[in-house]
Design a protein around this motif. Structure first.
Motif, PDB file in Angstrom:
ATOM      1  N   ALA A 135       0.582  -1.679  -0.202  1.00  0.00           N
ATOM      2  CA  ALA A 135       0.115  -0.254   0.069  1.00  0.00           C
ATOM      3  C   ALA A 135       1.020   1.045  -0.094  1.00  0.00           C
ATOM      4  O   ALA A 135       0.438   2.099  -0.786  1.00  0.00           O
ATOM      5  CB  ALA A 135      -1.139   0.187   1.575  1.00  0.00           C
ATOM      6  N   LEU A 136       1.799   1.584   0.641  1.00  0.00           N
ATOM      7  CA  LEU A 136       2.765   2.693   0.535  1.00  0.00           C
ATOM      8  C   LEU A 136       3.296   3.114  -0.144  1.00  0.00           C
ATOM      9  O   LEU A 136       4.016   3.677  -0.898  1.00  0.00           O
ATOM     10  CB  LEU A 136       3.921   2.051   1.952  1.00  0.00           C
ATOM     11  CG  LEU A 136       5.072   3.464   2.316  1.00  0.00           C
ATOM     12  CD1 LEU A 136       3.698   4.385   2.616  1.00  0.00           C
ATOM     13  CD2 LEU A 136       5.487   3.129   3.698  1.00  0.00           C
ATOM     14  N   TYR A 137       4.247   1.155  -0.590  1.00  0.00           N
ATOM     15  CA  TYR A 137       5.136   2.147  -2.274  1.00  0.00           C
ATOM     16  C   TYR A 137       3.385   1.847  -3.235  1.00  0.00           C
ATOM     17  O   TYR A 137       4.838   1.879  -4.616  1.00  0.00           O
ATOM     18  CB  TYR A 137       6.453   0.830  -2.796  1.00  0.00           C
ATOM     19  CG  TYR A 137       7.391   1.089  -0.872  1.00  0.00           C
ATOM     20  CD1 TYR A 137       7.756   2.104  -1.143  1.00  0.00           C
ATOM     21  CD2 TYR A 137       7.659   0.402  -0.265  1.00  0.00           C
ATOM     22  CE1 TYR A 137       8.437   2.691  -0.298  1.00  0.00           C
ATOM     23  CE2 TYR A 137       8.220   0.554   0.543  1.00  0.00           C
ATOM     24  CZ  TYR A 137       8.544   1.880   1.261  1.00  0.00           C
ATOM     25  OH  TYR A 137      10.215   2.122   2.194  1.00  0.00           O
ATOM     26  N   SER A 138       2.805   1.395  -3.372  1.00  0.00           N
ATOM     27  CA  SER A 138       2.189   1.859  -5.183  1.00  0.00           C
ATOM     28  C   SER A 138       1.428   2.801  -4.511  1.00  0.00           C
ATOM     29  O   SER A 138       1.187   3.568  -5.165  1.00  0.00           O
ATOM     30  CB  SER A 138       0.970   0.205  -5.064  1.00  0.00           C
ATOM     31  OG  SER A 138       0.484  -0.446  -3.755  1.00  0.00           O
ATOM     32  N   LYS A 139      -0.033   3.010  -4.151  1.00  0.00           N
ATOM     33  CA  LYS A 139      -0.916   3.698  -4.406  1.00  0.00           C
ATOM     34  C   LYS A 139      -0.317   5.248  -2.845  1.00  0.00           C
ATOM     35  O   LYS A 139      -0.523   6.068  -3.646  1.00  0.00           O
ATOM     36  CB  LYS A 139      -2.142   3.235  -3.139  1.00  0.00           C
ATOM     37  CG  LYS A 139      -3.067   2.384  -3.976  1.00  0.00           C
ATOM     38  CD  LYS A 139      -4.266   2.022  -3.242  1.00  0.00           C
ATOM     39  CE  LYS A 139      -4.224   1.407  -2.302  1.00  0.00           C
ATOM     40  NZ  LYS A 139      -5.145   0.695  -1.369  1.00  0.00           N
ATOM     41  N   HIS A 140      -0.056   5.079  -2.321  1.00  0.00           N
ATOM     42  CA  HIS A 140       0.432   6.124  -0.948  1.00  0.00           C
ATOM     43  C   HIS A 140       2.065   6.259  -1.553  1.00  0.00           C
ATOM     44  O   HIS A 140       2.929   7.605  -0.819  1.00  0.00           O
ATOM     45  CB  HIS A 140       0.914   5.708   0.254  1.00  0.00           C
ATOM     46  CG  HIS A 140      -1.393   5.478   0.424  1.00  0.00           C
ATOM     47  ND1 HIS A 140      -2.056   5.729   0.101  1.00  0.00           N
ATOM     48  CD2 HIS A 140      -1.329   4.498   0.832  1.00  0.00           C
ATOM     49  CE1 HIS A 140      -2.851   5.815   0.455  1.00  0.00           C
ATOM     50  NE2 HIS A 140      -2.744   4.331   0.903  1.00  0.00           N
ATOM     51  N   ILE A 141       2.455   6.120  -3.219  1.00  0.00           N
ATOM     52  CA  ILE A 141       4.119   6.580  -3.171  1.00  0.00           C
ATOM     53  C   ILE A 141       4.427   8.288  -3.224  1.00  0.00           C
ATOM     54  O   ILE A 141       5.415   8.533  -2.894  1.00  0.00           O
ATOM     55  CB  ILE A 141       4.738   5.427  -4.648  1.00  0.00           C
ATOM     56  CG1 ILE A 141       5.936   6.521  -4.296  1.00  0.00           C
ATOM     57  CG2 ILE A 141       4.330   6.672  -5.482  1.00  0.00           C
ATOM     58  CD1 ILE A 141       6.824   5.014  -3.540  1.00  0.00           C
ATOM     59  N   ILE A 142       3.497   8.729  -3.740  1.00  0.00           N
ATOM     60  CA  ILE A 142       4.056   9.885  -3.567  1.00  0.00           C
ATOM     61  C   ILE A 142       3.460  10.576  -2.255  1.00  0.00           C
ATOM     62  O   ILE A 142       4.393  11.596  -1.630  1.00  0.00           O
ATOM     63  CB  ILE A 142       2.488  10.860  -5.049  1.00  0.00           C
ATOM     64  CG1 ILE A 142       2.674  10.306  -6.069  1.00  0.00           C
ATOM     65  CG2 ILE A 142       2.741  12.475  -4.586  1.00  0.00           C
ATOM     66  CD1 ILE A 142       4.037  11.328  -6.863  1.00  0.00           C
ATOM     67  N   PRO A 143       1.941  10.569  -1.273  1.00  0.00           N
ATOM     68  CA  PRO A 143       2.564  11.578  -0.481  1.00  0.00           C
ATOM     69  C   PRO A 143       3.377  10.913   0.811  1.00  0.00           C
ATOM     70  O   PRO A 143       4.347  11.430   1.298  1.00  0.00           O
ATOM     71  CB  PRO A 143       1.887  11.429   0.176  1.00  0.00           C
ATOM     72  CG  PRO A 143       0.212  10.240  -0.730  1.00  0.00           C
ATOM     73  CD  PRO A 143       1.453  10.126  -1.625  1.00  0.00           C
ATOM     74  N   PHE A 144       4.205   9.373   0.417  1.00  0.00           N
ATOM     75  CA  PHE A 144       5.437   9.159   0.961  1.00  0.00           C
ATOM     76  C   PHE A 144       6.674   9.794   0.784  1.00  0.00           C
ATOM     77  O   PHE A 144       7.070  10.398   1.935  1.00  0.00           O
ATOM     78  CB  PHE A 144       6.193   7.541   0.418  1.00  0.00           C
ATOM     79  CG  PHE A 144       6.706   7.120   1.574  1.00  0.00           C
ATOM     80  CD1 PHE A 144       6.990   6.494   2.643  1.00  0.00           C
ATOM     81  CD2 PHE A 144       7.986   6.189   0.480  1.00  0.00           C
ATOM     82  CE1 PHE A 144       7.682   6.033   3.176  1.00  0.00           C
ATOM     83  CE2 PHE A 144       8.963   6.452   1.470  1.00  0.00           C
ATOM     84  CZ  PHE A 144       8.752   5.724   2.886  1.00  0.00           C
ATOM     85  N   GLU A 145       6.613  10.404  -0.583  1.00  0.00           N
ATOM     86  CA  GLU A 145       8.041  10.857  -0.924  1.00  0.00           C
ATOM     87  C   GLU A 145       8.025  12.786  -0.455  1.00  0.00           C
ATOM     88  O   GLU A 145       8.966  13.289  -0.114  1.00  0.00           O
ATOM     89  CB  GLU A 145       8.245  11.192  -2.489  1.00  0.00           C
ATOM     90  CG  GLU A 145       8.445   9.369  -2.998  1.00  0.00           C
ATOM     91  CD  GLU A 145       9.929   9.152  -2.544  1.00  0.00           C
ATOM     92  OE1 GLU A 145      11.057   9.764  -1.885  1.00  0.00           O
ATOM     93  OE2 GLU A 145       9.900   7.678  -1.866  1.00  0.00           O
TER      94      GLU A 145
END
Length: 172
Positions: A135-145
Motif C-alpha cells: 500500500a505504501l509503495y503503490s497507492k501512497h508513494i507520492i505522499p510518502f515521498e
C-alpha cells in the motif's frame, strides 16, 4: 463477560499503560518520568501485538521507546535548567487526582461496556507487513515521498537556525 487469556493480557497491558501515564504526570525526577514513558510505550506495543499488528508494534518499540526517548533525554540533559523541583503537593491534590482518574476510568467503562461492534471477517492480520509495504509503495508513494522531502527541509532549516544562533552567540 468471559475471561480469556487475550482479555487478561489486554487488561494487564492497559493497566501498565495507564499507570505509566499517571506516573509520568506525578513523578518529579526527569529520569523517572522517562522510565514511566517507556513503560507506557512498551505496553502500547504489547496491545498492538494482541491486535495482530506486529509491524506497528516493532515500530512502536524502535521509534518511540528507543529513539524518541533518547532524544528527549539528550534534550533535557543538554539544556540549561535549574534542578529545583516544584514544592511538594498536598494530600488533597493527590486525592483529587485519584478521584479524577477513577472518574475518567468509570466514564470510559460506561461508554464502552454495552457498545456492540459487528464482527466482519477480514484478512488484515495475514501478512500485514507485506500489505503495508504494498500500500505504501503503490497507492501512497507520492505522499510518502512528499513526507520525506518535508522532513529533509525541516532538517536543513533546523541546521540553518542553529548556525545563526552560533553566529549571534559569537558576536556577544
Amino acid at each position: 463477560m468471559t475471561f480469556s487469556g487475550e482479555f487478561l493480557a489486554f487488561m494487564g497491558l492497559a493497566l501498565v499503560a495507564i499507570i505509566g501515564g499517571v506516573l509520568l504526570l506525578n513523578l518529579t525526577r526527569v529520569i523517572h518520568m522517562v522510565v514511566a514513558l517507556i513503560f507506557t510505550f512498551v505496553a502500547i506495543a504489547g496491545i498492538y501485538v494482541l491486535l495482530s499488528a506486529e509491524f506497528i508494534a516493532a515500530v512502536q518499540i524502535l521509534i518511540y521507546s528507543g529513539a524518541i526517548t533518547i532524544i528527549m533525554l539528550f534534550g533535557i540533559m543538554l539544556t540549561k535548567h535549574d534542578d529545583e523541583g516544584e514544592p511538594k503537593t498536598g494530600k488533597w491534590r493527590k486525592f483529587l487526582l485519584l478521584l479524577g482518574v477513577l472518574g475518567f476510568a468509570f466514564a470510559m467503562y460506561l461508554g464502552i461496556y454495552n457498545f456492540n461492534i459487528d464482527q466482519v471477517p477480514t484478512t488484515l492480520h495475514e501478512n500485514n507487513t507485506m500489505q503495508i509495504g504494498k500500500a505504501l509503495y503503490s497507492k501512497h508513494i507520492i505522499p510518502f515521498e512528499l513526507v520525506s522531502v518535508l522532513l529533509l527541509v525541516a532538517l536543513v532549516g533546523s541546521i540553518v537556525l542553529a548556525k545563526k544562533e552560533d553566529k549571534e552567540a559569537d558576536k556577544e
